[in-house]
Design an enzyme around this catalytic site. Structure first.
Site, PDB file in Angstrom:
ATOM      1  N   ASP A  67       0.835  -1.208   0.000  1.00  0.00           N
ATOM      2  CA  ASP A  67       0.000   0.000   0.000  1.00  0.00           C
ATOM      3  C   ASP A  67       0.867   1.254   0.000  1.00  0.00           C
ATOM      4  O   ASP A  67       0.359   2.374  -0.088  1.00  0.00           O
ATOM      5  CB  ASP A  67      -1.013  -0.009   1.154  1.00  0.00           C
ATOM      6  CG  ASP A  67      -0.357  -0.037   2.519  1.00  0.00           C
ATOM      7  OD1 ASP A  67       0.881  -0.215   2.591  1.00  0.00           O
ATOM      8  OD2 ASP A  67      -1.079   0.118   3.523  1.00  0.00           O
ATOM      9  N   SER A  68       2.184   1.064   0.024  1.00  0.00           N
ATOM     10  CA  SER A  68       3.101   2.191  -0.201  1.00  0.00           C
ATOM     11  C   SER A  68       2.846   2.810  -1.569  1.00  0.00           C
ATOM     12  O   SER A  68       3.306   3.923  -1.837  1.00  0.00           O
ATOM     13  CB  SER A  68       4.554   1.720  -0.094  1.00  0.00           C
ATOM     14  OG  SER A  68       4.767   0.577  -0.915  1.00  0.00           O
ATOM     15  N   GLU A 138      -1.292  -5.413   8.610  1.00  0.00           N
ATOM     16  CA  GLU A 138      -0.449  -4.855   9.669  1.00  0.00           C
ATOM     17  C   GLU A 138      -1.056  -5.116  11.041  1.00  0.00           C
ATOM     18  O   GLU A 138      -2.283  -5.170  11.182  1.00  0.00           O
ATOM     19  CB  GLU A 138      -0.270  -3.344   9.461  1.00  0.00           C
ATOM     20  CG  GLU A 138       0.456  -3.006   8.176  1.00  0.00           C
ATOM     21  CD  GLU A 138       0.702  -1.513   8.013  1.00  0.00           C
ATOM     22  OE1 GLU A 138       0.441  -0.730   8.964  1.00  0.00           O
ATOM     23  OE2 GLU A 138       1.154  -1.129   6.923  1.00  0.00           O
ATOM     24  N   GLU A 205       9.473  -4.422  10.305  1.00  0.00           N
ATOM     25  CA  GLU A 205       9.878  -3.120   9.739  1.00  0.00           C
ATOM     26  C   GLU A 205      10.354  -2.160  10.819  1.00  0.00           C
ATOM     27  O   GLU A 205       9.717  -2.027  11.877  1.00  0.00           O
ATOM     28  CB  GLU A 205       8.700  -2.488   8.977  1.00  0.00           C
ATOM     29  CG  GLU A 205       9.041  -1.083   8.461  1.00  0.00           C
ATOM     30  CD  GLU A 205       8.080  -0.516   7.438  1.00  0.00           C
ATOM     31  OE1 GLU A 205       7.106  -1.198   7.061  1.00  0.00           O
ATOM     32  OE2 GLU A 205       8.324   0.640   7.009  1.00  0.00           O
TER      33      GLU A 205
HETATM   34  O1  KIV Z   1       3.564  -1.103   1.618  1.00  0.00           O
HETATM   35  C1  KIV Z   1       4.715  -1.567   1.527  1.00  0.00           C
HETATM   36  O2  KIV Z   1       5.430  -1.345   0.540  1.00  0.00           O
HETATM   37  C2  KIV Z   1       5.208  -2.393   2.615  1.00  0.00           C
HETATM   38  C3  KIV Z   1       6.650  -2.745   2.615  1.00  0.00           C
HETATM   39  C4  KIV Z   1       7.476  -1.561   2.874  1.00  0.00           C
HETATM   40  C5  KIV Z   1       6.946  -3.858   3.536  1.00  0.00           C
HETATM   41  O3  KIV Z   1       4.460  -2.743   3.477  1.00  0.00           O
END
Ligand code: KIV
Length: 290
Positions: A67-68, A138, A205
């Site tokens: 979701d980044s 998460e 993380e």
């Molecule tokens: O959303 C994301 O890209 C992530 C990674 C950084 C682990 O959760």
């Protein structure tokens, strides 16, 4: 039968036609850690588009549709506004562009926290619409019941502990976690709860290294570190970060390339050639046939 995630290689830019490769599976990823040891660390990178997936696929065990993408693709201030539609669409593109890696899709904020039933409905929708093999969510012990509910009903789950960006409003920022004894113990017990609930892997993380080592020793499933430790069972980075697309990146990111400057240089050269009427040249211009 739905063909929404088939790649039509005759009409797409998937050139050359990808080699036939057998896709890895979630059980194969889980089985890479035997008796607490992972001989060859797992390689995971984020991917958001079909072409990106094509380029990364052969080198990765797992492609994460993170979701980044909210920040990286959509320019949003955090992952909070990311929607199910965004995740499903990008995950479908990544599945279309890959043949080897397991594709894992992030569950967006608000799509799973309320109850295991809500999480099941959202996760099933994501997997049906994209063809991805697993979801990531998460949270620690509070999510253990949900992880068990999903994995017992055919949905493999990757956990995510330590710095959990969807909790930015509770955490107050993106600083590394586990700097006091209470927080450190909580991260370890969160990871153990997810492991016991059936998570097939856990992202760790933004934690100080001893916590990452402790978690990796205590859980039976593979840990995948980001800003954690080389002692994790695997590593993940946001692809655009490691390619050098952004000026500002967290300290734990290693830049393997400087793609931003390559793009800027190409755009500047193109603009200069357009201004000088040097582009298009003869080679790029159609003429009537004799
Ligand atoms: O959303 C994301 O890209 C992530 C990674 C950084 C682990 O959760």
């Amino acid at each position: 039968m739905s063909t929404t995630f088939q790649l039509d290689t005759s009409t797409s830019r998937a050139n050359p036609t990808p080699q036939v490769m057998k896709r890895l599976t979630v059980p194969k990823i889980r089985a890479r850690k035997v008796d607490g040891k992972t001989e060859t660390p797992l390689v995971m990178l984020t991917a958001y588009t079909a072409r990106q997936a094509q380029l990364l696929d052969a080198h990765c065990d797992i492609l994460l549709v993170g979701d980044s993408l909210g920040q990286v693709i959509y320019g949003l201030p955090s992952t909070i506004p990311v929607t199910m539609e965004m995740m499903a669409n990008h995950a479908a593109a990544v599945v279309r562009g890959s043949y080897h890696a397991v594709v894992v899709v992030d569950m967006p904020f608000g799509s799973y926290e309320a109850s295991p039933q809500q999480a099941f409905n959202s996760a099933a929708t994501l997997l049906k619409q994209s063809g991805a093999a697993a979801v990531k969510l998460e949270g620690g012990a509070a999510m253990a019941e949900t992880v068990a509910f999903l994995s017992q009903r055919g949905i493999p789950v990757m956990g995510h502990v330590g710095l959990t960006p969807q909790a930015v409003n509770v955490l107050g920022g993106y600083a590394a976690r586990g700097r006091n004894d209470y927080e450190a113990a909580k991260i370890v017990s969160d990871a153990c709860a997810l492991d016991q609930a059936g998570a097939f892997a856990i992202v760790v993380e933004g934690v100080v290294e001893p916590i990452a080592i402790d978690v990796t020793r205590q859980v039976s499933c593979p840990t995948i570190g980001i800003g954690a430790s080389a002692q994790c069972d695997g590593q993940v980075l946001v692809t655009e970060d490691m390619l050098g697309m952004f000026e500002r990146v967290p300290r734990f990111v290693k830049r393997y390339e400087n793609i931003a400057s390559v793009i800027e240089k190409a755009a500047a050269t193109y603009a200069a050639e357009v201004h000088a009427r040097a582009f298009p040249g003869d080679e790029q211009t159609y003429q009537p046939k004799d």
